[in-house]
Design a protein around this motif. Structure first.
Motif, PDB file in Angstrom:
ATOM      1  N   SER A  67       0.831  -1.207   0.000  1.00  0.00           N
ATOM      2  CA  SER A  67       0.000   0.000   0.000  1.00  0.00           C
ATOM      3  C   SER A  67       0.869   1.261   0.000  1.00  0.00           C
ATOM      4  CB  SER A  67      -0.929   0.020   1.208  1.00  0.00           C
ATOM      5  OG  SER A  67      -1.777  -1.087   1.176  1.00  0.00           O
ATOM      6  N   LEU A  68       1.941   1.235   0.808  1.00  0.00           N
ATOM      7  CA  LEU A  68       2.848   2.392   0.841  1.00  0.00           C
ATOM      8  C   LEU A  68       3.467   2.644  -0.530  1.00  0.00           C
ATOM      9  CD1 LEU A  68       4.794   2.176   4.213  1.00  0.00           C
ATOM     10  CD2 LEU A  68       3.535   4.138   3.309  1.00  0.00           C
ATOM     11  N   LEU A  69       3.989   1.575  -1.127  1.00  0.00           N
ATOM     12  CA  LEU A  69       4.586   1.711  -2.456  1.00  0.00           C
ATOM     13  C   LEU A  69       3.559   2.234  -3.454  1.00  0.00           C
ATOM     14  CD1 LEU A  69       6.858  -1.363  -3.243  1.00  0.00           C
ATOM     15  CD2 LEU A  69       7.473   1.056  -3.258  1.00  0.00           C
ATOM     16  N   GLY A  70       2.367   1.655  -3.391  1.00  0.00           N
ATOM     17  CA  GLY A  70       1.317   2.060  -4.316  1.00  0.00           C
ATOM     18  C   GLY A  70       0.964   3.529  -4.169  1.00  0.00           C
ATOM     19  N   SER A  71       0.980   4.043  -2.936  1.00  0.00           N
ATOM     20  CA  SER A  71       0.595   5.438  -2.749  1.00  0.00           C
ATOM     21  C   SER A  71       1.673   6.358  -3.324  1.00  0.00           C
ATOM     22  CB  SER A  71       0.326   5.737  -1.278  1.00  0.00           C
ATOM     23  OG  SER A  71       1.499   6.083  -0.606  1.00  0.00           O
ATOM     24  N   LEU A  72       2.941   5.992  -3.144  1.00  0.00           N
ATOM     25  CA  LEU A  72       4.013   6.813  -3.735  1.00  0.00           C
ATOM     26  C   LEU A  72       3.946   6.772  -5.259  1.00  0.00           C
ATOM     27  CD1 LEU A  72       6.934   5.915  -1.311  1.00  0.00           C
ATOM     28  CD2 LEU A  72       5.995   8.204  -1.705  1.00  0.00           C
ATOM     29  N   ASN A  73       3.783   5.576  -5.805  1.00  0.00           N
ATOM     30  CA  ASN A  73       3.687   5.451  -7.266  1.00  0.00           C
ATOM     31  C   ASN A  73       2.478   6.210  -7.804  1.00  0.00           C
ATOM     32  OD1 ASN A  73       5.869   3.737  -7.191  1.00  0.00           O
ATOM     33  ND2 ASN A  73       4.633   1.875  -7.258  1.00  0.00           N
ATOM     34  N   GLY A  74       1.357   6.047  -7.116  1.00  0.00           N
ATOM     35  CA  GLY A  74       0.128   6.703  -7.564  1.00  0.00           C
ATOM     36  C   GLY A  74       0.276   8.217  -7.545  1.00  0.00           C
ATOM     37  N   TYR A  75       0.977   8.724  -6.521  1.00  0.00           N
ATOM     38  CA  TYR A  75       1.269  10.165  -6.406  1.00  0.00           C
ATOM     39  C   TYR A  75       2.049  10.631  -7.638  1.00  0.00           C
ATOM     40  CZ  TYR A  75       3.850  14.227  -4.460  1.00  0.00           C
ATOM     41  OH  TYR A  75       4.424  15.445  -4.244  1.00  0.00           O
ATOM     42  N   VAL A  76       3.082   9.903  -8.011  1.00  0.00           N
ATOM     43  CA  VAL A  76       3.890  10.300  -9.171  1.00  0.00           C
ATOM     44  C   VAL A  76       3.051  10.234 -10.442  1.00  0.00           C
ATOM     45  CG1 VAL A  76       5.914   9.775 -10.570  1.00  0.00           C
ATOM     46  CG2 VAL A  76       6.028   9.557  -8.077  1.00  0.00           C
ATOM     47  N   PHE A  77       2.327   9.116 -10.619  1.00  0.00           N
ATOM     48  CA  PHE A  77       1.565   8.955 -11.865  1.00  0.00           C
ATOM     49  C   PHE A  77       0.427   9.969 -11.979  1.00  0.00           C
ATOM     50  CE2 PHE A  77       3.190   4.453 -12.202  1.00  0.00           C
ATOM     51  CZ  PHE A  77       3.859   4.669 -13.404  1.00  0.00           C
ATOM     52  N   ALA A  78      -0.130  10.394 -10.843  1.00  0.00           N
ATOM     53  CA  ALA A  78      -1.258  11.322 -10.919  1.00  0.00           C
ATOM     54  C   ALA A  78      -0.804  12.773 -10.999  1.00  0.00           C
ATOM     55  CB  ALA A  78      -2.176  11.118  -9.710  1.00  0.00           C
ATOM     56  N   LYS A  79       0.264  13.128 -10.276  1.00  0.00           N
ATOM     57  CA  LYS A  79       0.594  14.550 -10.129  1.00  0.00           C
ATOM     58  C   LYS A  79       1.951  14.946 -10.695  1.00  0.00           C
ATOM     59  CE  LYS A  79      -3.263  15.412  -8.079  1.00  0.00           C
ATOM     60  NZ  LYS A  79      -4.331  15.816  -8.991  1.00  0.00           N
ATOM     61  N   TRP A  80       2.783  14.011 -11.104  1.00  0.00           N
ATOM     62  CA  TRP A  80       4.110  14.352 -11.632  1.00  0.00           C
ATOM     63  C   TRP A  80       4.309  13.668 -12.970  1.00  0.00           C
ATOM     64  CZ3 TRP A  80       7.081  18.027  -9.346  1.00  0.00           C
ATOM     65  CH2 TRP A  80       6.706  18.398  -8.059  1.00  0.00           C
ATOM     66  N   LYS A  81       3.379  13.877 -13.854  1.00  0.00           N
ATOM     67  CA  LYS A  81       3.476  13.209 -15.151  1.00  0.00           C
ATOM     68  C   LYS A  81       4.734  13.635 -15.873  1.00  0.00           C
ATOM     69  CE  LYS A  81      -1.211  12.061 -15.695  1.00  0.00           C
ATOM     70  NZ  LYS A  81      -2.522  12.436 -16.064  1.00  0.00           N
ATOM     71  N   PHE A  82       5.370  12.692 -16.513  1.00  0.00           N
ATOM     72  CA  PHE A  82       6.539  13.020 -17.323  1.00  0.00           C
ATOM     73  C   PHE A  82       6.349  12.342 -18.663  1.00  0.00           C
ATOM     74  CE2 PHE A  82       7.246   9.519 -14.441  1.00  0.00           C
ATOM     75  CZ  PHE A  82       7.680   8.496 -15.270  1.00  0.00           C
ATOM     76  N   ARG A  83       7.320  12.504 -19.535  1.00  0.00           N
ATOM     77  CA  ARG A  83       7.225  11.901 -20.847  1.00  0.00           C
ATOM     78  C   ARG A  83       7.091  10.397 -20.715  1.00  0.00           C
ATOM     79  NH1 ARG A  83      11.065  12.969 -25.900  1.00  0.00           N
ATOM     80  NH2 ARG A  83       9.377  12.592 -27.329  1.00  0.00           N
ATOM     81  N   TYR A  84       6.170   9.809 -21.400  1.00  0.00           N
ATOM     82  CA  TYR A  84       5.935   8.362 -21.384  1.00  0.00           C
ATOM     83  C   TYR A  84       5.435   7.847 -20.038  1.00  0.00           C
ATOM     84  CZ  TYR A  84       8.546   8.597 -25.721  1.00  0.00           C
ATOM     85  OH  TYR A  84       8.958   8.927 -26.973  1.00  0.00           O
ATOM     86  N   TRP A  92      -8.071  -4.335   0.219  1.00  0.00           N
ATOM     87  CA  TRP A  92      -7.949  -5.095  -1.019  1.00  0.00           C
ATOM     88  C   TRP A  92      -6.763  -6.050  -0.952  1.00  0.00           C
ATOM     89  CZ3 TRP A  92     -11.341  -6.142  -4.404  1.00  0.00           C
ATOM     90  CH2 TRP A  92     -10.946  -6.742  -5.592  1.00  0.00           C
ATOM     91  N   GLN A  93      -5.617  -5.538  -0.497  1.00  0.00           N
ATOM     92  CA  GLN A  93      -4.430  -6.376  -0.425  1.00  0.00           C
ATOM     93  C   GLN A  93      -4.564  -7.442   0.662  1.00  0.00           C
ATOM     94  OE1 GLN A  93      -3.275  -6.023  -3.341  1.00  0.00           O
ATOM     95  NE2 GLN A  93      -1.187  -6.201  -2.602  1.00  0.00           N
ATOM     96  N   PHE A  94      -5.139  -7.044   1.789  1.00  0.00           N
ATOM     97  CA  PHE A  94      -5.366  -8.012   2.861  1.00  0.00           C
ATOM     98  C   PHE A  94      -6.174  -9.198   2.330  1.00  0.00           C
ATOM     99  CE2 PHE A  94      -7.949  -9.834   6.226  1.00  0.00           C
ATOM    100  CZ  PHE A  94      -7.008 -10.062   7.217  1.00  0.00           C
ATOM    101  N   THR A 128      -2.305  -1.613  -6.342  1.00  0.00           N
ATOM    102  CA  THR A 128      -2.263  -0.511  -5.368  1.00  0.00           C
ATOM    103  C   THR A 128      -1.922   0.800  -6.070  1.00  0.00           C
ATOM    104  OG1 THR A 128       0.020  -1.092  -4.810  1.00  0.00           O
ATOM    105  CG2 THR A 128      -1.703  -1.906  -3.354  1.00  0.00           C
ATOM    106  N   THR A 129      -1.023   0.743  -7.064  1.00  0.00           N
ATOM    107  CA  THR A 129      -0.711   1.955  -7.830  1.00  0.00           C
ATOM    108  C   THR A 129      -1.959   2.489  -8.513  1.00  0.00           C
ATOM    109  OG1 THR A 129       1.545   1.187  -8.202  1.00  0.00           O
ATOM    110  CG2 THR A 129       0.741   2.912  -9.665  1.00  0.00           C
ATOM    111  N   LEU A 130      -2.742   1.577  -9.092  1.00  0.00           N
ATOM    112  CA  LEU A 130      -3.978   1.980  -9.766  1.00  0.00           C
ATOM    113  C   LEU A 130      -4.951   2.631  -8.792  1.00  0.00           C
ATOM    114  CD1 LEU A 130      -5.785   1.826 -12.381  1.00  0.00           C
ATOM    115  CD2 LEU A 130      -6.669  -0.285 -11.428  1.00  0.00           C
TER     116      LEU A 130
END
Lengths: 318, 295
Positions: B104-121, B220-222, B172-174
């Motif tokens: 869940s922790l990893l997913g929240s960090l990844n989700g943060y990047v994918f939602a708010k720090w979009k980069f090329r590709y 969900w993960q549990f 979790t990223t999703l």
């Protein structure tokens, strides 16, 4: 006379330019944050898939890896394998029964619950509860319920129940009957997953504006016609999503089969995922197991990849 | 997800007579009874004494209530030659707590990047992540076992934790990406202007807003880790480290075991996720809808 810029405006401009300089550092941090996960996914998903693909082209049988090249021989042998042919047929039947069951029952339950029902929350809880349970639990319980009984015990389980409520003509050998075995397994799977479809459709039904129904009613449409002509077409994206998710579950089904019946009589309830596990980790035929895995992956990819691209595109448009 | 509550109430079934209402409830109650049938069988059979268990009377209530089957399922039976589920239950607990938390922790960090720090590709990368959610795990099992063996994690609970954390990343990223996408970007901009950096924004702005997102991801993960069978059965051959799903399958697979013990075991294996679901069902449903790609 020149008006001096107010102090707050200077502060904001300064802060903005500072923020802009920090942005590039932040971008680096963002990518660094993603890096471990990206590395893990590339290795554990994509490199492993490539590795499995490679193993499927080798002669590796037995405990010790053997990377001698075999070309496509494993695939040719696999598709000629009677058990695998049975598995593919079983997958088609399983998918048909499972999907139909889930979609029909799920839609029906959603429509019923959408009628301003008292105790809706309780009904929803009941219909969704099976989803919280492991397929192994489902398999163990349904194996007992679908036990047809023996001449000594007489009819038992569901058969006995059907007899008691006057539906005796529906009695069946269930998973012990090779002709319908896989359908019995699909029945248990549909019990587990139909609540999911109900939840999807219920969310969709709640999103349809009442004005649309009213307009159709004014035009003289009956309730049935409204569902057929208005509601069901509007719910098409949800149906598609459900088909994708359920379809990939049915292609991958393993634990339910393992817990409920195993391969069954004459492989009547065998599926590719079970065959893969059986041949790889019990039979040590790693090359054949890898080939099954690749076929499975291709089947899932054919279903999922177009849908993913479609979803991402339509999301980008919004 | 759902329509406005004001419209939701009192709209459907405008012209429904009381007799068709009765039919509606009858159908719903019948369906509910059908859905509860397996639960009924589990509860009724597991509270019977062995002497009373037979296929012919499986639908009947126990004549004498007995908890004997639970104690046998839990502690095993030496004379019957099967081990109980108690160790396996705690193996699952030791597995699911770190695995669900970390993913869940990893997913929240990844989700943060994918939602708010979009980069090329970044969208392409996100899609490559998501595809990992759908792959049949059979297509990674052979290398997975080899890699786990070579690093000494094969057949261990930490190895299983690692596997669940990694294969949990896509979902979790999703979940978090969809969750953070709904948080206005202006909020991020404001924090940035106030001097907050990448992690500052995450810690002070998004994390405090993420509690419901974490609840969804954790539940969900549990649920999926507790219920997993494939990874468990492939990676843990040794009964001492097996999770409860494998324990239950073995319990049910041995011929000597009585039906009542099996049903008690099934109930023990199902109980934790059922309890979580009954208490926090709303969040479970949200994870479910996230799984269909529509947040």
């Amino acid at each position: 006379m020149q008006r001096s810029t107010p102090a707050w405006a200077v502060a904001v401009t300064l802060k903005r330019s500072l923020a802009r300089r920090k942005t590039s550092l932040d971008r680096v941090l963002a990518i660094l944050t993603l890096a471990p996960s990206a590395a893990a996914v590339s290795l554990f998903v994509y490199a492993f898939i490539a590795w499995t693909g490679f193993v499927s082209l080798t002669r590796w049988r037995g405990v010790i890896p053997d990377y001698a090249w075999a070309g496509l021989r494993n695939y040719v042998r696999l598709f000629q394998h009677e058990r695998f042919q049975t598995d593919l047929r079983n997958t088609v039947v399983f998918t048909a029964v499972f999907l139909t069951g889930c979609l029909v029952v799920g839609f029906l339950l959603a429509v019923l619950l959408d009628q301003r029902v008292a105790g809706e929350g309780l009904f929803r809880t009941v219909f969704l509860a099976p989803m919280a349970v492991s397929f192994v639990v489902t398999g163990v319980v349904w194996r007992w319920m679908l036990n047809p009984g023996t001449p000594e015990t007489g009819y038992v389980g569901i058969n006995l129940l059907l007899d008691k409520i006057g539906l005796g003509l529906l009695k069946s050998g269930w998973y012990t009957d090779p002709r319908i075995g896989i359908k019995a397994v699909a029945l248990a799977a549909a019990w587990q997953m139909s609540g999911y479809v109900m939840a999807l459709y219920l969310a969709g039904l709640r999103g349809i504006p009442e004005e649309l129904r009213e307009a159709a009613r004014v035009d003289g449409a009956t309730e049935i016609q409204i569902y057929r002509r208005v509601i069901i077409p509007l719910l098409r994206p949800i149906t598609l999503g459900a088909v994708i998710v359920l379809g990939h579950i049915s292609l991958k089904v393993f634990d339910l089969v393992a817990a409920m019946t195993g391969s069954g009589l004459g492989f009547s309830t065998d599926v590719p995922a079970y065959f893969m596990w059986d041949t790889t980790f019990r039979g040590n035929n790693f090359n054949q197991g890898a080939a099954i895995a690749v076929v499975l992956l291709v089947m899932v990819a054919v279903l999922i990849v177009p849908y993913l691209i479609y979803t991402m595109r339509s999301e980008a448009e919004i | 997800m759902t329509g406005a509550p004001a419209v939701k109430r009192g709209r459907r079934g405008v012209r429904m007579s009381s007799s068709s209402r009765a039919v509606l409830y009858l159908v719903l109650v019948l369906f509910a009874a059908g859905y509860l049938l397996p639960m009924y069988v589990m509860v009724v059979t597991s509270s019977k004494d062995f002497a009373e268990v037979s296929l012919a009377t499986m639908w009947e209530l126990p004549r004498q209530f007995s908890l004997d089957s639970f104690s046998r399922a839990w502690f095993g039976s030496r004379e019957q030659g099967y081990t109980g589920l108690n160790d396996k239950f705690f193996n699952s607990v030791q597995l699911v707590i770190p695995a669900a938390t970390l993913s869940s922790l990893l997913g929240s960090l990844n989700g943060y990047v994918f939602a708010k720090w979009k980069f090329r590709y970044s969208n392409l990368l996100f899609m490559l992540f998501i595809f990992g959610m759908f792959i049949p795990y059979q297509s990674v099992l052979i290398p997975l076992v080899q890699v786990l063996m070579s690093v000494g994690l094969y057949g261990t609970i930490p190895g299983l934790v690692l596997v669940h954390v990694i294969y949990g990343i896509p979902i979790t990223t999703l979940i978090f990406r969809n969750y953070y996408a709904a948080i206005p970007t202006d909020l991020i901009e404001a924090a940035r202007i106030d001097g907050a950096g990448f992690y500052g924004i995450y810690r002070r702005v998004l994390m405090p807003l993420s509690i419901p997102g974490f609840v969804v991801a954790l539940i969900w993960q549990f649920t999926s880790i507790w219920n997993d069978f494939l990874f468990a059965v492939v990676i843990t051959q040794n009964p001492a480290v097996q999770p409860i799903t494998v324990g239950l399958n073995n319990l049910a697979g041995s011929y000597i075991v009585e039906w009542n013990v099996q049903m008690a075991g099934a109930l023990l294996a199902a109980l934790p996720t059922l309890v979580v679901y009954i208490i926090l069902g709303r969040y479970f449903l949200r994870g479910l809808l996230a799984g269909s790609l529509k947040g």
